[in-house]
Write a protein that holds these residues in place. Structure first.
Motif, mmCIF file in Angstrom:
data_model
loop_
_atom_site.group_PDB
_atom_site.id
_atom_site.type_symbol
_atom_site.label_atom_id
_atom_site.label_comp_id
_atom_site.label_asym_id
_atom_site.label_seq_id
_atom_site.Cartn_x
_atom_site.Cartn_y
_atom_site.Cartn_z
ATOM 1 N N ILE A 163 -10.457 -24.521 -1.351
ATOM 2 C CA ILE A 163 -9.546 -25.332 -0.534
ATOM 3 C C ILE A 163 -10.377 -26.112 0.476
ATOM 4 O O ILE A 163 -11.035 -25.520 1.333
ATOM 5 C CB ILE A 163 -8.497 -24.458 0.172
ATOM 6 N N ARG A 164 -10.342 -27.403 0.386
ATOM 7 C CA ARG A 164 -11.167 -28.270 1.227
ATOM 8 C C ARG A 164 -10.330 -28.869 2.368
ATOM 9 O O ARG A 164 -9.203 -29.324 2.148
ATOM 10 C CB ARG A 164 -11.761 -29.393 0.377
ATOM 11 N N THR A 165 -10.884 -28.842 3.573
ATOM 12 C CA THR A 165 -10.245 -29.507 4.709
ATOM 13 C C THR A 165 -10.613 -30.990 4.687
ATOM 14 O O THR A 165 -11.787 -31.341 4.610
ATOM 15 C CB THR A 165 -10.723 -28.902 6.042
ATOM 16 N N ILE A 166 -9.608 -31.843 4.722
ATOM 17 C CA ILE A 166 -9.819 -33.289 4.780
ATOM 18 C C ILE A 166 -9.500 -33.717 6.204
ATOM 19 O O ILE A 166 -8.333 -33.746 6.609
ATOM 20 C CB ILE A 166 -8.930 -34.036 3.773
ATOM 21 N N ARG A 167 -10.524 -33.992 6.969
ATOM 22 C CA ARG A 167 -10.378 -34.234 8.404
ATOM 23 C C ARG A 167 -9.346 -35.315 8.701
ATOM 24 O O ARG A 167 -9.397 -36.417 8.150
ATOM 25 C CB ARG A 167 -11.727 -34.629 9.011
ATOM 26 N N GLY A 168 -8.422 -34.973 9.582
ATOM 27 C CA GLY A 168 -7.403 -35.917 10.012
ATOM 28 C C GLY A 168 -6.245 -36.075 9.052
ATOM 29 O O GLY A 168 -5.277 -36.777 9.364
ATOM 30 N N LEU A 169 -6.326 -35.426 7.873
ATOM 31 C CA LEU A 169 -5.265 -35.579 6.875
ATOM 32 C C LEU A 169 -4.606 -34.250 6.512
ATOM 33 O O LEU A 169 -3.392 -34.126 6.579
ATOM 34 C CB LEU A 169 -5.826 -36.240 5.607
ATOM 35 N N GLY A 170 -5.405 -33.272 6.102
ATOM 36 C CA GLY A 170 -4.821 -32.000 5.686
ATOM 37 C C GLY A 170 -5.757 -31.212 4.806
ATOM 38 O O GLY A 170 -6.956 -31.116 5.090
ATOM 39 N N TYR A 171 -5.236 -30.692 3.697
ATOM 40 C CA TYR A 171 -6.013 -29.825 2.810
ATOM 41 C C TYR A 171 -5.764 -30.201 1.349
ATOM 42 O O TYR A 171 -4.694 -30.707 0.999
ATOM 43 C CB TYR A 171 -5.625 -28.355 3.008
ATOM 44 N N ARG A 172 -6.741 -29.907 0.513
ATOM 45 C CA ARG A 172 -6.547 -30.099 -0.928
ATOM 46 C C ARG A 172 -7.249 -28.980 -1.681
ATOM 47 O O ARG A 172 -8.224 -28.399 -1.211
ATOM 48 C CB ARG A 172 -7.090 -31.463 -1.376
ATOM 49 N N LEU A 173 -6.741 -28.697 -2.883
ATOM 50 C CA LEU A 173 -7.394 -27.759 -3.788
ATOM 51 C C LEU A 173 -8.370 -28.551 -4.636
ATOM 52 O O LEU A 173 -7.983 -29.522 -5.293
ATOM 53 C CB LEU A 173 -6.352 -27.063 -4.669
ATOM 54 N N GLU A 174 -9.632 -28.158 -4.608
ATOM 55 C CA GLU A 174 -10.637 -28.876 -5.377
ATOM 56 C C GLU A 174 -10.345 -28.770 -6.865
ATOM 57 O O GLU A 174 -10.062 -27.674 -7.382
ATOM 58 C CB GLU A 174 -12.030 -28.329 -5.077
ATOM 59 N N ASP A 175 -10.407 -29.893 -7.549
ATOM 60 C CA ASP A 175 -10.190 -29.934 -8.993
ATOM 61 C C ASP A 175 -11.535 -29.671 -9.661
ATOM 62 O O ASP A 175 -12.381 -30.558 -9.762
ATOM 63 C CB ASP A 175 -9.637 -31.299 -9.417
ATOM 64 N N GLU A 176 -11.730 -28.441 -10.124
ATOM 65 C CA GLU A 176 -13.025 -28.048 -10.685
ATOM 66 C C GLU A 176 -13.346 -28.761 -11.992
ATOM 67 O O GLU A 176 -14.480 -28.778 -12.441
ATOM 68 C CB GLU A 176 -13.064 -26.530 -10.925
ATOM 69 N N GLU A 177 -12.319 -29.360 -12.596
ATOM 70 C CA GLU A 177 -12.544 -29.989 -13.895
ATOM 71 C C GLU A 177 -13.068 -31.412 -13.750
ATOM 72 O O GLU A 177 -13.447 -32.044 -14.731
ATOM 73 C CB GLU A 177 -11.246 -29.996 -14.693
ATOM 74 N N ASN A 178 -13.051 -31.960 -12.519
ATOM 75 C CA ASN A 178 -13.515 -33.330 -12.289
ATOM 76 C C ASN A 178 -14.822 -33.339 -11.535
ATOM 77 O O ASN A 178 -15.160 -32.394 -10.857
ATOM 78 C CB ASN A 178 -12.447 -34.119 -11.519
#
Length: 233
Positions: free
Chosen positions: A218-233
């Motif tokens: 789970i990556r923090t995107i500064r000023g925006l929120g969070y995302r789950l890293e897509d390991e397939e890309n």
């Protein structure tokens, strides 16, 4: 289906009050006056939701909660006379799904029981709609929607109901950034409060369960929120 509810509190008046209201709505109720008795009931009965007083004798509510979370992700509601944010955050961090401050209105407590049961068991047992998948997969992660369990490879990771809903959102949309408001409203199914930091606590807890070998899921995107890293890309 009739649900089994455990009420663990050292105040008999509170146990009796909750029992009367819950039994009126068709629930089976088990009572415990302390942590040891609560653990004994949990060990021999199939409990669908637990209501735990934080300050009860024996193992307190926090320790009983920790014991539950070692093997189960059933909904857990904490009861406390303390209304401070630090106590609530600690409870949520340990895996609680909800928190009720004493004194409380019995009908509100019963409504929270209804809500938590509906959120957890509807998600876990009613996934036959249309073409909805029974399992979500992203890279090495696999989320079983029927059992509400997450797997990293062959390792089983137990989630709370809030963590499950947030991971479900992430895994349905790998690589997509979600704001704190979106995650809160998905996880808790309530309107977002600007000062609320429950999302940060939940993300921290998920990272502690997920991340290993320098892998950040789970990556923090500064000023925006969070995302789950897509390991397939």
């Amino acid at each position: 289906m009739t649900y089994n509810i455990l009420i663990a509190d050292d105040e008999p008046e509170i146990r009796e009050l909750l029992r009367l209201y819950l039994e009126k709505d068709g629930y089976n109720v088990y009572e415990a006056a302390g942590g040891s008795e609560a653990l004994d009931i949990l060990g021999r009965e199939k409990i669908d939701l637990a209501i735990l007083d934080i300050m009860m004798p024996g193992p307190d509510g926090y320790r009983v909660l920790q014991n539950i979370r070692r093997s189960s992700n059933i909904p857990v509601i904490l009861l406390s006379a303390k209304s401070g944010d630090s106590d609530k955050i600690l409870g949520l961090d340990l895996g609680a799904d909800d928190y009720i401050t004493k004194p409380f209105v019995p009908l509100e407590a019963v409504a929270r029981v209804h809500s938590n049961l509906r959120r957890f068991y509807d998600l876990g047992g009613k996934k036959d709609r249309g073409a909805d998948p029974a399992v979500l997969e992203t890279g090495s992660l696999r989320l079983d929607l029927k059992s509400c369990l997450l797997y990293r490879g062959e390792e089983k990771i137990t989630l709370t109901s809030v963590e499950f809903r947030i991971m479900k959102l992430f895994m349905e949309n790998p690589g997509k950034v979600f704001t704190k408001q979106q995650l809160f409203e998905q996880g808790w199914e309530e309107s977002y409060m600007l000062s609320d930091n429950n999302v940060m606590v939940c993300i921290s807890k998920l990272r502690a369960k997920l991340d290993h070998d320098n892998t950040e899921y789970i990556r923090t995107i500064r000023g925006l929120g969070y995302r789950l890293e897509d390991e397939e890309n």
